[in-house]
Each structure stands twice: as structure tokens, then as C-alpha cells.
Design a protein around this motif. Structure first.
Motif, PDB file in Angstrom:
ATOM      1  N   VAL A   1      22.432 -53.473  76.205  1.00  0.00           N
ATOM      2  CA  VAL A   1      22.456 -54.783  75.885  1.00  0.00           C
ATOM      3  C   VAL A   1      22.233 -55.789  77.027  1.00  0.00           C
ATOM      4  CG1 VAL A   1      23.625 -56.854  75.141  1.00  0.00           C
ATOM      5  CG2 VAL A   1      24.772 -55.160  74.285  1.00  0.00           C
ATOM      6  N   LEU A   2      22.311 -55.501  78.579  1.00  0.00           N
ATOM      7  CA  LEU A   2      21.901 -56.110  79.165  1.00  0.00           C
ATOM      8  C   LEU A   2      20.112 -55.491  79.882  1.00  0.00           C
ATOM      9  CD1 LEU A   2      24.968 -54.936  81.866  1.00  0.00           C
ATOM     10  CD2 LEU A   2      24.423 -57.196  80.750  1.00  0.00           C
ATOM     11  N   ALA A   3      19.639 -54.456  79.045  1.00  0.00           N
ATOM     12  CA  ALA A   3      18.404 -54.770  79.932  1.00  0.00           C
ATOM     13  C   ALA A   3      17.764 -55.890  78.948  1.00  0.00           C
ATOM     14  CB  ALA A   3      17.806 -53.321  79.610  1.00  0.00           C
ATOM     15  N   PRO A   4      17.659 -55.804  78.361  1.00  0.00           N
ATOM     16  CA  PRO A   4      16.695 -56.421  77.335  1.00  0.00           C
ATOM     17  C   PRO A   4      17.577 -57.735  76.612  1.00  0.00           C
ATOM     18  CG  PRO A   4      17.829 -55.588  75.508  1.00  0.00           C
ATOM     19  CD  PRO A   4      18.227 -55.050  76.875  1.00  0.00           C
ATOM     20  N   GLY A   5      18.873 -58.274  76.950  1.00  0.00           N
ATOM     21  CA  GLY A   5      19.142 -59.057  77.519  1.00  0.00           C
ATOM     22  C   GLY A   5      18.822 -60.180  78.347  1.00  0.00           C
ATOM     23  N   LEU A   6      18.722 -59.653  79.687  1.00  0.00           N
ATOM     24  CA  LEU A   6      18.136 -60.485  80.706  1.00  0.00           C
ATOM     25  C   LEU A   6      16.443 -60.770  80.964  1.00  0.00           C
ATOM     26  CD1 LEU A   6      19.917 -58.262  83.355  1.00  0.00           C
ATOM     27  CD2 LEU A   6      20.431 -60.473  82.937  1.00  0.00           C
ATOM     28  N   VAL A   7      16.091 -59.698  80.395  1.00  0.00           N
ATOM     29  CA  VAL A   7      14.406 -59.800  79.692  1.00  0.00           C
ATOM     30  C   VAL A   7      14.608 -60.944  79.242  1.00  0.00           C
ATOM     31  CG1 VAL A   7      12.533 -59.151  78.677  1.00  0.00           C
ATOM     32  CG2 VAL A   7      13.952 -57.628  80.365  1.00  0.00           C
ATOM     33  N   LEU A   8      15.284 -60.900  77.863  1.00  0.00           N
ATOM     34  CA  LEU A   8      15.306 -62.082  77.285  1.00  0.00           C
ATOM     35  C   LEU A   8      15.418 -63.898  78.169  1.00  0.00           C
ATOM     36  CD1 LEU A   8      14.275 -63.807  74.504  1.00  0.00           C
ATOM     37  CD2 LEU A   8      16.780 -62.795  73.683  1.00  0.00           C
ATOM     38  N   PHE A   9      16.294 -63.675  78.839  1.00  0.00           N
ATOM     39  CA  PHE A   9      16.911 -64.784  79.754  1.00  0.00           C
ATOM     40  C   PHE A   9      16.055 -65.206  80.088  1.00  0.00           C
ATOM     41  CE2 PHE A   9      18.984 -65.496  83.483  1.00  0.00           C
ATOM     42  CZ  PHE A   9      19.431 -67.412  83.057  1.00  0.00           C
ATOM     43  N   ALA A  10      15.765 -63.778  81.204  1.00  0.00           N
ATOM     44  CA  ALA A  10      14.540 -64.805  82.265  1.00  0.00           C
ATOM     45  C   ALA A  10      12.963 -65.360  82.067  1.00  0.00           C
ATOM     46  CB  ALA A  10      13.637 -63.055  83.222  1.00  0.00           C
ATOM     47  N   THR A  11      12.987 -64.644  79.733  1.00  0.00           N
ATOM     48  CA  THR A  11      11.019 -65.506  80.247  1.00  0.00           C
ATOM     49  C   THR A  11      11.725 -66.994  79.228  1.00  0.00           C
ATOM     50  OG1 THR A  11      11.211 -63.153  78.767  1.00  0.00           O
ATOM     51  CG2 THR A  11       9.867 -64.914  77.616  1.00  0.00           C
ATOM     52  N   ILE A  12      12.835 -66.239  78.693  1.00  0.00           N
ATOM     53  CA  ILE A  12      12.938 -68.292  77.972  1.00  0.00           C
ATOM     54  C   ILE A  12      13.755 -69.215  79.558  1.00  0.00           C
ATOM     55  CG2 ILE A  12      14.977 -69.345  77.160  1.00  0.00           C
ATOM     56  CD1 ILE A  12      15.567 -67.233  75.508  1.00  0.00           C
ATOM     57  N   LEU A  13      14.133 -69.163  80.508  1.00  0.00           N
ATOM     58  CA  LEU A  13      13.876 -69.560  81.250  1.00  0.00           C
ATOM     59  C   LEU A  13      12.708 -69.510  82.329  1.00  0.00           C
ATOM     60  CD1 LEU A  13      16.472 -70.931  83.804  1.00  0.00           C
ATOM     61  CD2 LEU A  13      16.194 -68.687  85.074  1.00  0.00           C
ATOM     62  N   SER A  14      11.907 -68.672  82.244  1.00  0.00           N
ATOM     63  CA  SER A  14      10.786 -68.976  82.709  1.00  0.00           C
ATOM     64  C   SER A  14       9.769 -70.165  81.822  1.00  0.00           C
ATOM     65  CB  SER A  14       9.817 -67.665  82.601  1.00  0.00           C
ATOM     66  OG  SER A  14      10.267 -66.622  83.835  1.00  0.00           O
ATOM     67  N   PHE A  15       9.801 -70.077  80.623  1.00  0.00           N
ATOM     68  CA  PHE A  15       8.879 -70.903  79.618  1.00  0.00           C
ATOM     69  C   PHE A  15       9.775 -72.365  80.572  1.00  0.00           C
ATOM     70  CE2 PHE A  15       7.399 -67.623  76.594  1.00  0.00           C
ATOM     71  CZ  PHE A  15       6.243 -68.476  76.825  1.00  0.00           C
ATOM     72  N   ASN A  16      10.681 -72.170  80.639  1.00  0.00           N
ATOM     73  CA  ASN A  16      11.402 -73.885  81.221  1.00  0.00           C
ATOM     74  C   ASN A  16      10.961 -74.531  82.145  1.00  0.00           C
ATOM     75  OD1 ASN A  16      13.036 -73.960  78.820  1.00  0.00           O
ATOM     76  ND2 ASN A  16      14.564 -73.068  79.206  1.00  0.00           N
ATOM     77  N   PHE A  17      10.855 -73.413  82.964  1.00  0.00           N
ATOM     78  CA  PHE A  17      10.470 -73.694  84.843  1.00  0.00           C
ATOM     79  C   PHE A  17       8.765 -74.221  84.563  1.00  0.00           C
ATOM     80  CE2 PHE A  17      13.627 -71.006  86.948  1.00  0.00           C
ATOM     81  CZ  PHE A  17      14.812 -72.236  87.264  1.00  0.00           C
ATOM     82  N   LEU A  18       8.200 -73.549  83.875  1.00  0.00           N
ATOM     83  CA  LEU A  18       7.005 -73.529  83.003  1.00  0.00           C
ATOM     84  C   LEU A  18       6.543 -74.993  83.178  1.00  0.00           C
ATOM     85  CD1 LEU A  18       3.879 -72.373  83.927  1.00  0.00           C
ATOM     86  CD2 LEU A  18       4.454 -71.349  81.359  1.00  0.00           C
ATOM     87  N   GLY A  19       7.425 -75.320  82.198  1.00  0.00           N
ATOM     88  CA  GLY A  19       7.531 -76.453  81.024  1.00  0.00           C
ATOM     89  C   GLY A  19       8.071 -78.174  81.967  1.00  0.00           C
ATOM     90  N   ASP A  20       8.508 -77.871  82.765  1.00  0.00           N
ATOM     91  CA  ASP A  20       8.993 -79.097  83.684  1.00  0.00           C
ATOM     92  C   ASP A  20       7.435 -78.775  85.272  1.00  0.00           C
ATOM     93  OD1 ASP A  20      10.896 -79.404  82.412  1.00  0.00           O
ATOM     94  OD2 ASP A  20      12.556 -77.528  83.735  1.00  0.00           O
ATOM     95  N   ALA A  21       6.927 -78.006  85.479  1.00  0.00           N
ATOM     96  CA  ALA A  21       6.086 -77.334  86.422  1.00  0.00           C
ATOM     97  C   ALA A  21       4.659 -78.423  85.694  1.00  0.00           C
ATOM     98  CB  ALA A  21       5.906 -76.093  87.612  1.00  0.00           C
ATOM     99  N   LEU A  22       4.482 -78.063  85.043  1.00  0.00           N
ATOM    100  CA  LEU A  22       3.499 -78.805  84.358  1.00  0.00           C
ATOM    101  C   LEU A  22       3.586 -80.469  84.165  1.00  0.00           C
ATOM    102  CD1 LEU A  22       2.408 -75.740  81.669  1.00  0.00           C
ATOM    103  CD2 LEU A  22       1.024 -76.134  83.580  1.00  0.00           C
ATOM    104  N   LEU A  23       4.671 -80.592  83.801  1.00  0.00           N
ATOM    105  CA  LEU A  23       4.671 -81.770  83.691  1.00  0.00           C
ATOM    106  C   LEU A  23       3.960 -82.830  85.138  1.00  0.00           C
ATOM    107  CD1 LEU A  23       5.616 -84.208  81.204  1.00  0.00           C
ATOM    108  CD2 LEU A  23       7.966 -84.197  82.260  1.00  0.00           C
TER     109      LEU A  23
END
Length: 394
Positions: free
Chosen positions: A360-382
Motif C-alpha cells: 500500500v505504501l509504495a503506490p500510495g506515496l507515488v500517487l501522493f507525490a504526483t498529486i502534490l507535484s501537480f498542485n505545486f506546478l499549478g501554483d508556480a505556473l500561475l
């Protein structure tokens, strides 16, 4: 001898200039059409000529059969390449300014690097890593450099010492109860996530931008009808529609992408409409109208380009919602069991958390990092794509 005198503003036939340029296709449009033609030919050859069970890429030595989602995915990659990558490459000074503003946000830079790994892994990882296969005898193998009680494994692939089974690099992130390699599952899940991100973004952008701009510039009863339709789309229970289609036609990645993207463009349409109305009040738009440009030309040449930065940011923040929705449905067993997504991998280990948490932890952390990265990316692009930022720095 009379010197050549430049034409005055009120002496130039601006309407003739606008009409002549309206029909001139851009380099991106020509490149897009030229690239999509072979793809359409391949799709027609695949559907009309190749036998039903013959892989599409067998002619080049690859045992891979392209599906409708694959063709759509390639088409969206081509679209993004010609309308995003090529313009940035053709305008290096603009690209450097964007990058200078973007890299001030350190978390966004790290997030962009992680999304690059996900993108490359999704495209080329399945060509290098073998697909996860069921093998009950090697179930619950621990990750490399970790160990688990030997009583929890049927056969220990690594070293068996002091009653504990030690992990091995053969399965760097361990295996599931059924013996599927977790690392391979994550790599193949990257492809699913990349497909969802690109295809849904393209569909939402196409519908949302079209409806938003038409609504803003048509006005009157057209605006009223379109906005009421947007209200219906925003209030429609997307999950119930997906469950209904799931009951009738069965689960599938293509069905998920189609349903969720067709009911997710309402917010983008409203956002584009509001931005278009604000841009329409700018002096350069009034000057363009005075020069004889039609409404369609104003929208194409001024409104869409000047709202593109905000649209890109808004679409970037939509992608995490799609990824999370797919993971949630797969976790609940409502997705396609043949699709090796991260949500399905998380669901495979929910009953083994007490002694095999890595599933559970391995794919869960990958999913968490991907979603968090998109949020960071959106804020920076703004911040990076905001025209006011350039004015403040000059």
C-alpha cells in the motif's frame, strides 16, 4: 522624387489585412495535421486490414496492440508538442523568462522533476520492465534491504536467515499477495496516469475554451443558454453516471476518461468566460475592432492567447482530481481489473497492512507525490505565466 511615406492608420485597409491573414494556417497547425495524418492511416489500417488478434506494432517487432485510448493518447501528445513545446522553442527569450519566474518556486521545480520521471516512466517504462504477472508462490516478498517473517511467505526469493525472509533486488519494492511485482505495477500505473492526465486535459480544454469564449462574445440568449447548460453539467452527479455506464457497458479506462472529462469542463468554461469578458475590455481589443477585425478574429488573435496562461494553470489543477478519482474507483473495485493502476495496487494490499505494508505504501506515496507535484506546478505556473509579473520586474 517623392519619398515613400508610410500609410496612416486611417488609410490602411485593415479589414483586408485581417481577412487575408485569417486563412493562413500557423506552423503548429500544419505540423499537427501532417503528424496526425499517418496516425489516422495507421488506425484505419489497424481496424480494417489487420486481423483481430494481430498486435498493431507486430510489424516493428513489438507485441503491443494499440487501443482507441492509445490512439487518442498519441494524438494528445502530438497536440501538446505542436502547441506547447514548439512555441516555447521558437521563442527562447519568452521561455527563459517563464523559467526564471518558475524556478523561484523550489517545490514546483522538484515537482516538475518528479512529473518528468512519471512521464518518461509511463512512456518508456513498459518497454523495459516486464508486466507484473501472477505467481502465488512468491507472494509477500519484502522490498530490498527489508525482511519479513518467513511464516508469511510461501517461497523466499531472497536470503532466508534467522527465520526471516530478506528482500532482494529482483523485486526492489516487494510483491503483492498474488506475487505481482510492486515496482512493475507502479511503472505500468505511470502509463495509466499519464494517459488520464493528457487526454482529459485535452478534452476539457477543447470543450471548456470553446463554450467559454462563445458564451462571452455571443452574449444575449446564447450566453444564457450556454451558462444554464454549464450549471447542469456542474450539478450533474458524475459518479452516478459512471456507475450507470459501468452497469450497462462494463468498466474501462476509455469509459472513465470519457465520462469524467465530459462532465468536468463546466468550471473551465465559466473561468474562460470570465477571463474573456475582462480581456474584451482592454484597449488593444477595442483598437483591433476599430481596425476592422471580426469577432472571430479578435477571439483567435487576442482573447485566447491572452487567457491561455490562466487556462493552463486551471487545467493543471484539474488533473489531480482525475487521478484521485480513478484511484478511488479502482480501490473500491469499480474500475477495470485489467488496468494496472495505482489504485488497484493499493487495493491489493489493504488486507495485508499488518505484515506487508509496502504493498500500500509504495503506490500510495507515488500517487501522493504526483498529486502534490501537480498542485505545486499549478501554483508556480500561475506566477510564471502572469503578465503582471513581467511588468513588475521591468
Amino acid at each position: 522624387m517623392t519619398a515613400n511615406r508610410p500609410d496612416r492608420f486611417d488609410e490602411v485597409e485593415w479589414s483586408e489585412i485581417s481577412r487575408s491573414r485569417w486563412f493562413e494556417p500557423s506552423i503548429a497547425t500544419v505540423g499537427l495535421v501532417a503528424t496526425l495524418v499517418p496516425l489516422v492511416v495507421l488506425a484505419g489500417y489497424d481496424r480494417a486490414v489487420l486481423p483481430a488478434r494481430t498486435p498493431t506494432l507486430a510489424v516493428v517487432g513489438l507485441e503491443y496492440d494499440l487501443t482507441a485510448v492509445d490512439y487518442l493518447f498519441v494524438a494528445t501528445l502530438v497536440l501538446f508538442a505542436w502547441y506547447l513545446v514548439v512555441p516555447l522553442a521558437r521563442h527562447p527569450r519568452m521561455t527563459q523568462r517563464y523559467w526564471r519566474e518558475f524556478r523561484r518556486n523550489r517545490p514546483a521545480v522538484v515537482g516538475l522533476g518528479w512529473l518528468g520521471i512519471v512521464f518518461v516512466g509511463g512512456l518508456f517504462g513498459p518497454l523495459v520492465v516486464s508486466a507484473p504477472e501472477q505467481s502465488v508462490l512468491i507472494g509477500h516478498q519484502p522490498p530490498a534491504f527489508l525482511s519479513v517473517d518467513a511464516a508469511n511467505v510461501a517461497t523466499c526469493v531472497g536470503e532466508l536467515r534467522d527465520g526471516r525472509c530478506h528482500g532482494t533486488l529482483t523485486h526492489p519494492l516487494g510483491t503483492t499477495q498474488g506475487g505481482k511485482d510492486v515496482f512493475a505495477g507502479i511503472v505500468y500505473g505511470m502509463r495509466i496516469s499519464v494517459k488520464i492526465a493528457f487526454i482529459t486535459t485535452a478534452i476539457v480544454a477543447a470543450i471548456g475554451v470553446t463554450v467559454g469564449t462563445v458564451s462571452a462574445y455571443a452574449g444575449g440568449w446564447v450566453d444564457e443558454i450556454l451558462m444554464r447548460f454549464v450549471d447542469i453539467v456542474l450539478s450533474f452527479p458524475t459518479l452516478l453516471m459512471f456507475l450507470l455506464i459501468l452497469y450497462i457497458y462494463g468498466a474501462g479506462l476509455g469509459m472513465f476518461i470519457l465520462v469524467f472529462s465530459l462532465f468536468a469542463w463546466g468550471g473551465t468554461a465559466r473561468y474562460v468566460r470570465s477571463k474573456s469578458l475582462s480581456v474584451a475590455e482592454e484597449p488593444f481589443v477595442d483598437a483591433s475592432r476599430m481596425s476592422g477585425a471580426t469577432t472571430a478574429q479578435v477571439v483567435r488573435r487576442h482573447v485566447v492567447p491572452n487567457t491561455a496562461s490562466s487556462i493552463v494553470t486551471q487545467l493543471t489543477l484539474l488533473v489531480p482530481g482525475f487521478l484521485l478519482a480513478e484511484a478511488q474507483l479502482a480501490f473500491l473495485g469499480l474500475g477495470d481489473s485489467a488496468v494496472p493502476s495505482w489504485g488497484q495496487l493499493i487495493a491489493a494490499g489493504r488486507s495485508d497492512l499488518s505484515f506487508a505494508p509496502w504493498i500500500v505504501l509504495a503506490p500510495g506515496l507515488v500517487l501522493f507525490a504526483t498529486i502534490l507535484s501537480f498542485n505545486f506546478l499549478g501554483d508556480a505556473l500561475l506566477d510564471a505565466l502572469n503578465p503582471e509579473t513581467e511588468a513588475e520586474n521591468q
